[in-house]
Scaffold this motif. Structure first.
Motif, PDB file in Angstrom:
ATOM      1  N   LYS A   1     -60.696  41.139 -22.674  1.00  0.00           N
ATOM      2  CA  LYS A   1     -59.971  42.178 -23.394  1.00  0.00           C
ATOM      3  C   LYS A   1     -58.523  42.222 -22.916  1.00  0.00           C
ATOM      4  CE  LYS A   1     -64.165  45.021 -23.342  1.00  0.00           C
ATOM      5  NZ  LYS A   1     -64.734  46.339 -22.933  1.00  0.00           N
ATOM      6  N   PRO A   2     -57.623  42.731 -23.745  1.00  0.00           N
ATOM      7  CA  PRO A   2     -56.220  42.836 -23.287  1.00  0.00           C
ATOM      8  C   PRO A   2     -56.089  43.619 -21.984  1.00  0.00           C
ATOM      9  CG  PRO A   2     -56.335  43.145 -25.652  1.00  0.00           C
ATOM     10  CD  PRO A   2     -57.759  43.070 -25.165  1.00  0.00           C
ATOM     11  N   GLU A   3     -56.947  44.591 -21.768  1.00  0.00           N
ATOM     12  CA  GLU A   3     -56.871  45.382 -20.535  1.00  0.00           C
ATOM     13  C   GLU A   3     -57.335  44.612 -19.302  1.00  0.00           C
ATOM     14  OE1 GLU A   3     -58.343  46.260 -23.421  1.00  0.00           O
ATOM     15  OE2 GLU A   3     -60.185  47.430 -23.059  1.00  0.00           O
ATOM     16  N   ASP A   4     -57.837  43.408 -19.483  1.00  0.00           N
ATOM     17  CA  ASP A   4     -58.170  42.550 -18.345  1.00  0.00           C
ATOM     18  C   ASP A   4     -56.942  41.798 -17.832  1.00  0.00           C
ATOM     19  OD1 ASP A   4     -61.212  41.725 -20.034  1.00  0.00           O
ATOM     20  OD2 ASP A   4     -60.990  43.088 -18.328  1.00  0.00           O
ATOM     21  N   THR A   5     -55.841  41.913 -18.535  1.00  0.00           N
ATOM     22  CA  THR A   5     -54.608  41.237 -18.126  1.00  0.00           C
ATOM     23  C   THR A   5     -54.140  41.749 -16.762  1.00  0.00           C
ATOM     24  OG1 THR A   5     -53.883  40.826 -20.402  1.00  0.00           O
ATOM     25  CG2 THR A   5     -52.181  40.888 -18.698  1.00  0.00           C
ATOM     26  N   ALA A   6     -53.950  40.822 -15.842  1.00  0.00           N
ATOM     27  CA  ALA A   6     -53.551  41.176 -14.478  1.00  0.00           C
ATOM     28  C   ALA A   6     -53.385  39.894 -13.670  1.00  0.00           C
ATOM     29  CB  ALA A   6     -54.603  42.070 -13.823  1.00  0.00           C
ATOM     30  N   VAL A   7     -52.859  40.061 -12.472  1.00  0.00           N
ATOM     31  CA  VAL A   7     -52.929  38.991 -11.486  1.00  0.00           C
ATOM     32  C   VAL A   7     -54.243  39.164 -10.733  1.00  0.00           C
ATOM     33  CG1 VAL A   7     -51.899  37.951  -9.439  1.00  0.00           C
ATOM     34  CG2 VAL A   7     -50.429  38.860 -11.266  1.00  0.00           C
ATOM     35  N   TYR A   8     -55.022  38.107 -10.664  1.00  0.00           N
ATOM     36  CA  TYR A   8     -56.323  38.149 -10.002  1.00  0.00           C
ATOM     37  C   TYR A   8     -56.207  37.506  -8.626  1.00  0.00           C
ATOM     38  CZ  TYR A   8     -58.656  39.796 -14.193  1.00  0.00           C
ATOM     39  OH  TYR A   8     -59.068  40.569 -15.251  1.00  0.00           O
ATOM     40  N   TYR A   9     -56.705  38.216  -7.633  1.00  0.00           N
ATOM     41  CA  TYR A   9     -56.664  37.762  -6.252  1.00  0.00           C
ATOM     42  C   TYR A   9     -58.079  37.573  -5.728  1.00  0.00           C
ATOM     43  CZ  TYR A   9     -51.843  39.502  -6.322  1.00  0.00           C
ATOM     44  OH  TYR A   9     -50.522  39.740  -6.622  1.00  0.00           O
ATOM     45  N   CYS A  10     -58.286  36.479  -5.013  1.00  0.00           N
ATOM     46  CA  CYS A  10     -59.553  36.364  -4.298  1.00  0.00           C
ATOM     47  C   CYS A  10     -59.319  36.781  -2.855  1.00  0.00           C
ATOM     48  CB  CYS A  10     -60.138  34.958  -4.386  1.00  0.00           C
ATOM     49  SG  CYS A  10     -59.149  33.654  -3.646  1.00  0.00           S
TER      50      CYS A  10
ATOM     51  N   GLN B   1     -53.338  33.702  -3.102  1.00  0.00           N
ATOM     52  CA  GLN B   1     -51.999  33.947  -3.630  1.00  0.00           C
ATOM     53  C   GLN B   1     -52.009  34.602  -5.011  1.00  0.00           C
ATOM     54  OE1 GLN B   1     -53.658  31.278  -4.099  1.00  0.00           O
ATOM     55  NE2 GLN B   1     -53.065  30.337  -6.028  1.00  0.00           N
ATOM     56  N   GLY B   2     -53.140  34.661  -5.675  1.00  0.00           N
ATOM     57  CA  GLY B   2     -53.207  35.286  -6.999  1.00  0.00           C
ATOM     58  C   GLY B   2     -53.014  34.292  -8.126  1.00  0.00           C
ATOM     59  N   THR B   3     -53.680  34.569  -9.228  1.00  0.00           N
ATOM     60  CA  THR B   3     -53.531  33.749 -10.430  1.00  0.00           C
ATOM     61  C   THR B   3     -53.454  34.679 -11.632  1.00  0.00           C
ATOM     62  OG1 THR B   3     -54.484  31.879 -11.676  1.00  0.00           O
ATOM     63  CG2 THR B   3     -56.053  33.430 -10.682  1.00  0.00           C
ATOM     64  N   GLN B   4     -52.501  34.402 -12.520  1.00  0.00           N
ATOM     65  CA  GLN B   4     -52.231  35.294 -13.651  1.00  0.00           C
ATOM     66  C   GLN B   4     -53.241  35.063 -14.768  1.00  0.00           C
ATOM     67  OE1 GLN B   4     -49.635  37.739 -14.165  1.00  0.00           O
ATOM     68  NE2 GLN B   4     -50.906  38.213 -15.954  1.00  0.00           N
ATOM     69  N   VAL B   5     -53.809  36.154 -15.250  1.00  0.00           N
ATOM     70  CA  VAL B   5     -54.663  36.128 -16.436  1.00  0.00           C
ATOM     71  C   VAL B   5     -54.017  37.012 -17.484  1.00  0.00           C
ATOM     72  CG1 VAL B   5     -56.898  36.784 -17.399  1.00  0.00           C
ATOM     73  CG2 VAL B   5     -56.783  35.669 -15.162  1.00  0.00           C
ATOM     74  N   THR B   6     -53.747  36.456 -18.650  1.00  0.00           N
ATOM     75  CA  THR B   6     -53.146  37.210 -19.734  1.00  0.00           C
ATOM     76  C   THR B   6     -54.037  37.094 -20.958  1.00  0.00           C
ATOM     77  OG1 THR B   6     -50.930  36.748 -18.890  1.00  0.00           O
ATOM     78  CG2 THR B   6     -51.106  37.516 -21.162  1.00  0.00           C
ATOM     79  N   VAL B   7     -54.437  38.243 -21.488  1.00  0.00           N
ATOM     80  CA  VAL B   7     -55.303  38.284 -22.659  1.00  0.00           C
ATOM     81  C   VAL B   7     -54.513  38.888 -23.803  1.00  0.00           C
ATOM     82  CG1 VAL B   7     -57.514  39.030 -23.600  1.00  0.00           C
ATOM     83  CG2 VAL B   7     -57.282  38.592 -21.139  1.00  0.00           C
ATOM     84  N   SER B   8     -54.325  38.123 -24.852  1.00  0.00           N
ATOM     85  CA  SER B   8     -53.557  38.601 -26.001  1.00  0.00           C
ATOM     86  C   SER B   8     -54.479  39.221 -27.043  1.00  0.00           C
ATOM     87  CB  SER B   8     -52.783  37.448 -26.622  1.00  0.00           C
ATOM     88  OG  SER B   8     -53.666  36.451 -27.105  1.00  0.00           O
ATOM     89  N   SER B   9     -53.956  40.195 -27.740  1.00  0.00           N
ATOM     90  CA  SER B   9     -54.769  40.902 -28.753  1.00  0.00           C
ATOM     91  C   SER B   9     -54.651  40.235 -30.105  1.00  0.00           C
ATOM     92  CB  SER B   9     -54.333  42.358 -28.835  1.00  0.00           C
ATOM     93  OG  SER B   9     -52.968  42.437 -29.149  1.00  0.00           O
TER      94      SER B   9
ATOM     95  N   PHE C   1     -60.174  40.772  -6.841  1.00  0.00           N
ATOM     96  CA  PHE C   1     -59.469  41.998  -7.202  1.00  0.00           C
ATOM     97  C   PHE C   1     -58.440  41.630  -8.264  1.00  0.00           C
ATOM     98  CE2 PHE C   1     -60.604  45.233  -3.973  1.00  0.00           C
ATOM     99  CZ  PHE C   1     -61.413  44.452  -3.170  1.00  0.00           C
ATOM    100  N   ARG C   2     -57.936  42.641  -8.943  1.00  0.00           N
ATOM    101  CA  ARG C   2     -56.872  42.384  -9.907  1.00  0.00           C
ATOM    102  C   ARG C   2     -55.838  43.496  -9.853  1.00  0.00           C
ATOM    103  NH1 ARG C   2     -60.369  43.118 -15.536  1.00  0.00           N
ATOM    104  NH2 ARG C   2     -60.604  45.401 -15.475  1.00  0.00           N
ATOM    105  N   GLN C   3     -54.624  43.125 -10.221  1.00  0.00           N
ATOM    106  CA  GLN C   3     -53.529  44.082 -10.181  1.00  0.00           C
ATOM    107  C   GLN C   3     -52.633  43.881 -11.391  1.00  0.00           C
ATOM    108  OE1 GLN C   3     -51.226  43.944  -6.547  1.00  0.00           O
ATOM    109  NE2 GLN C   3     -50.545  46.042  -6.836  1.00  0.00           N
TER     110      GLN C   3
END
Length: 125
Positions: free
Chosen positions: A86-95, A117-125, A36-38
């Protein structure tokens, strides 16, 4: 069941990342592993999931064709290969790990019983 997510980071749009989720404990009691992502200020949304027992996999429409979920049963690890980010994929990803519940859905967070615990994914444009 304990879940440890890793692999997040900063990537440019169009790039790729692979997330890992290592499961330990009574993993045999669960039926499915999901991601999941948030994003900030938004609800936690389903991304993808895969059954432990067979190759059944489920994807959110927003990631179909770009993300691939896979698992290594011997290592109790689930992966999320993310391409064409994509930039809109930026979120904290949780398994998460889930046990089937009558009336439940693998697409909803309420069906999952254990969370990493979540892992941060940041996509820059």
């Amino acid at each position: 069941v304990q879940l440890q997510a890793s692999g997040g980071g900063l990537v440019q749009a169009g790039g790729s990342l692979r997330l890992s989720c290592a499961a330990s404990g009574r993993t045999f009691s669960t039926h499915i592993m999901g991601w999941f992502r948030q994003a900030p200020g938004k609800e936690r949304l389903f991304v993808a999931a895969i059954m432990w027992s067979d190759d059944s996999a489920y994807y959110a429409d927003s990631v179909k064709g770009r993300f691939t979920i896979s698992r290594d049963n011997a290592e109790n690890t689930v992966y999320l290969q993310m391409n064409s980010l994509k930039p809109e994929d930026t979120a904290v990803y949780y398994c998460a790990a889930g046990v089937w519940k009558y009336g439940g859905s693998w697409y909803t967070a309420a069906t999952y019983d254990y969370w990493g615990q979540g892992t941060q994914v940041t996509v820059s444009s």
